[in-house]
Design a protein around this motif. Sequence first.
Motif, short mmCIF file in Angstrom:
data_model
loop_
_atom_site.label_atom_id
_atom_site.label_comp_id
_atom_site.label_asym_id
_atom_site.label_seq_id
_atom_site.Cartn_x
_atom_site.Cartn_y
_atom_site.Cartn_z
N SER A 160 -4.11 -17.59 -3.91
CA SER A 160 -4.48 -17.08 -2.58
C SER A 160 -5.85 -16.43 -2.61
N SER A 161 -6.71 -16.96 -3.44
CA SER A 161 -8.03 -16.35 -3.62
C SER A 161 -8.84 -16.40 -2.33
N GLY A 162 -9.65 -15.35 -2.14
CA GLY A 162 -10.52 -15.28 -0.98
C GLY A 162 -11.81 -16.05 -1.17
N ASP B 237 -15.65 -16.00 -9.50
CA ASP B 237 -15.12 -14.66 -9.71
C ASP B 237 -13.62 -14.74 -10.00
N GLY B 238 -13.28 -15.53 -11.03
CA GLY B 238 -11.89 -15.64 -11.42
C GLY B 238 -11.42 -14.44 -12.22
N GLY B 239 -10.12 -14.35 -12.44
CA GLY B 239 -9.59 -13.25 -13.22
C GLY B 239 -8.08 -13.29 -13.31
N GLN B 240 -7.55 -12.40 -14.13
CA GLN B 240 -6.11 -12.28 -14.32
C GLN B 240 -5.58 -11.08 -13.52
N SER B 241 -4.28 -11.05 -13.34
CA SER B 241 -3.53 -9.89 -12.79
C SER B 241 -4.02 -9.45 -11.41
N PRO B 242 -3.77 -10.16 -10.35
CA PRO B 242 -3.12 -11.47 -10.34
C PRO B 242 -4.14 -12.58 -10.60
N ASP B 243 -3.62 -13.76 -10.94
CA ASP B 243 -4.52 -14.88 -11.16
C ASP B 243 -5.31 -15.20 -9.90
N ARG B 244 -6.58 -15.45 -10.11
CA ARG B 244 -7.43 -15.84 -8.99
C ARG B 244 -8.56 -16.72 -9.53
N GLY B 245 -9.25 -17.41 -8.65
CA GLY B 245 -10.36 -18.24 -9.09
C GLY B 245 -10.60 -19.41 -8.17
N ALA B 246 -11.47 -20.31 -8.62
CA ALA B 246 -11.80 -21.51 -7.86
C ALA B 246 -12.16 -22.60 -8.85
N ILE B 247 -11.99 -23.84 -8.43
CA ILE B 247 -12.32 -24.98 -9.28
C ILE B 247 -13.07 -26.03 -8.48
N LEU B 248 -13.77 -26.88 -9.21
CA LEU B 248 -14.34 -28.11 -8.68
C LEU B 248 -13.68 -29.25 -9.46
N GLN B 249 -13.16 -30.26 -8.78
CA GLN B 249 -12.48 -31.33 -9.50
C GLN B 249 -12.81 -32.69 -8.89
N THR B 250 -12.75 -33.71 -9.76
CA THR B 250 -12.98 -35.07 -9.30
C THR B 250 -11.78 -35.56 -8.49
N ALA B 251 -12.01 -36.63 -7.74
CA ALA B 251 -10.93 -37.25 -6.95
C ALA B 251 -9.92 -37.92 -7.88
N GLY C 85 -12.03 -24.08 -14.64
CA GLY C 85 -10.68 -23.69 -15.03
C GLY C 85 -10.08 -24.63 -16.05
N THR C 86 -9.02 -24.19 -16.72
CA THR C 86 -8.26 -24.99 -17.68
C THR C 86 -6.78 -24.80 -17.38
N GLN C 87 -6.04 -25.90 -17.37
CA GLN C 87 -4.61 -25.84 -17.08
C GLN C 87 -3.79 -25.51 -18.32
N SER C 88 -2.61 -24.99 -18.11
CA SER C 88 -1.54 -24.91 -19.10
C SER C 88 -0.26 -25.23 -18.36
N HIS C 89 0.57 -26.12 -18.94
CA HIS C 89 1.78 -26.58 -18.25
C HIS C 89 1.43 -27.20 -16.89
N GLU C 90 0.27 -27.87 -16.85
CA GLU C 90 -0.23 -28.54 -15.64
C GLU C 90 -0.38 -27.57 -14.46
N ARG C 91 -0.72 -26.33 -14.80
CA ARG C 91 -0.94 -25.31 -13.75
C ARG C 91 -2.18 -24.50 -14.10
N PHE C 92 -2.99 -24.21 -13.10
CA PHE C 92 -4.13 -23.33 -13.29
C PHE C 92 -3.70 -21.89 -13.08
N GLY C 93 -4.05 -21.02 -14.03
CA GLY C 93 -3.82 -19.60 -13.86
C GLY C 93 -5.10 -18.96 -13.35
N GLN C 94 -5.77 -18.20 -14.20
CA GLN C 94 -7.05 -17.59 -13.83
C GLN C 94 -8.15 -18.65 -13.79
N GLY C 95 -9.19 -18.36 -13.04
CA GLY C 95 -10.37 -19.21 -13.04
C GLY C 95 -11.50 -18.56 -13.83
N PHE C 96 -12.61 -19.26 -13.93
CA PHE C 96 -13.77 -18.78 -14.68
C PHE C 96 -14.38 -17.55 -14.00
#
Length: 598
Positions: A388-390, A413-427, A563-574
Amino acid sequence: MGAAPAQAAPGGWEPVGGGSGGFDADSPRFALAVLPDTQYLFDADSSDPAPLRATFRYLAEHRASGNIAFMAHLGDVTEHGTEHEIQLAARTFGALRDKVPYSVLAGNHDIPSGTDDQRGDSPYLDAFGPERYAPMDTFGGASPDGYNTYHVLRAGGREWLLLALDWRVSDAGLTWARNVLAEHPTLPTVLTTHDLAHANEEGAAQLSGHGTRLWEGLIRDHDQIFLALGGHYWPSGRTVLTNAAGNDVHVHLANYQDRYYGGAGTIRLYAFDLVRKVVDVETFAPWLMAREPGSRPLLAAENLELSSEVDRFSLTIDFDERFAGFAPVPPVAPRPPREVMPRDTVAYWRFDAEGLQGGSDGVPLDEGAVVRDLTGGGNDLTASRLHSSGPDVLVHSAEHHEGQPAHASLRFDGGQSPDRGAILQTAPDAPLNSMKFTDGYTIETFIRLPRPYVGAHAWMGILSWQGRSGDAGKTTGWSTEEPTCSLNVTGERFLQYVVYPHVQDADPTSWSHALETGRWHHIAIVNDGRRTILYVEGSKIARNPTQTSTGIATLGKPFTIGGTQSHERFGQGFYGWIGDTRIVARALGPEEFLTPYA
């Protein structure tokens, strides 16, 4: 007395010279040698030039390995200025002929001390006048009286000016010096003279009477002068003054004639490092160093290398910033995409108008914004926010690495507790998703970690391919739930590059040193089809595995920045800035990187 042994300079400082022959004028590391009062070595019938001969042999022998640009004497060459003493000194200085360029200036013991530079002829002028320096490429000219000279040195890829001023500069001499500076308005300047400053026993220096005259009549109003050196008094000392432009002027006093054997030819090396933005200073006596340790008398051992805070220290100088008022560095223009897409480039993204339409510095990137793959290969990136990152977790930025082709980046401006962040990804159907790179690859990006580095950001991802390594049949790694390829930052700010090769069931992992915060870093991952090497700022890191690594076990899932996934889920972002990112389907050498390294 034998010459100093062929070894690194004291303290281990040994910049790269220009091959076996001599000085490298383009190396960003070079040294200025400073030689203070030698008068007790040329004192009537008690003269002993042996220590100075050893000093000159040292400078000549170490010119290449120490990248010594020049030597400056600070006056009082002799004790009485007699023709006998002057001629003996002149012959001793002959050892530097065609080996190391240098300057000498008159101290009060070299000429009638009650006179200024309008004194006329003297044995000193006959031996150390302009004719002595004329054959040197560095010699620029002399005042009409002959007692003041200037020298232009090429070092560190640029020109520098050195003023060698008489112990008592007349009004005419000051006018001449001002004209020299006016004729060389963009040259950083080192001023040398005999009587400049004196110091207390703790090494705190202040201008002498004559030094005050030079400050008020020349140094203060000429921003080019960033370093002023004098002898005459002891003990040695230093201070920093602020000139009329509001910039630092380093004022140093060096004199060792009061020490064992009249100073024993002690020299001071100012080792400039334009990359580290420092000047490392050390003081030592080659004549004393040349003796075998077991044969050195007590006083020789005590004086061969000086380590007080006024004899061994470092100056931090941002040279571009300090010289900006008179020699601004012209801004480097952005390089167009066509110049940085070599053969086999499969994807190239940048965050200026070439790759990302709209937006300006500090403005959030719209959800769904597209960053074009400038190769035209169909690997465009789409922006999305995690959880739910702003909007402020992904923002346009004008910040960039000085060697980066595009002058723009994105601030994550990613971070932990709670997880937040943003990604850029290919189609989902982008060609890059399934490429295996079995013939090798080069992946490059630019990052900057914030200073201060606030919050919990351990194991945050910079870039990755999505998907589970277990789904690619890989079983040997840390976890079958991690992706098949990722570049991450650990809690200690080490880079971690982990890849599951297409061919091998393995997870060879590279680890860098701790990254400095507040500084841009160029990162390159190079695989030649057999092994992977990680570079930071064009420098190969230590912890690159020798394990065989062929290709990348991609699964047809999106490539991701931020970002990097674990268990096919993104937690924190860069957390930080990311700049130009490029992937080439072959191994590149450092000279071919986005910012080339020779």
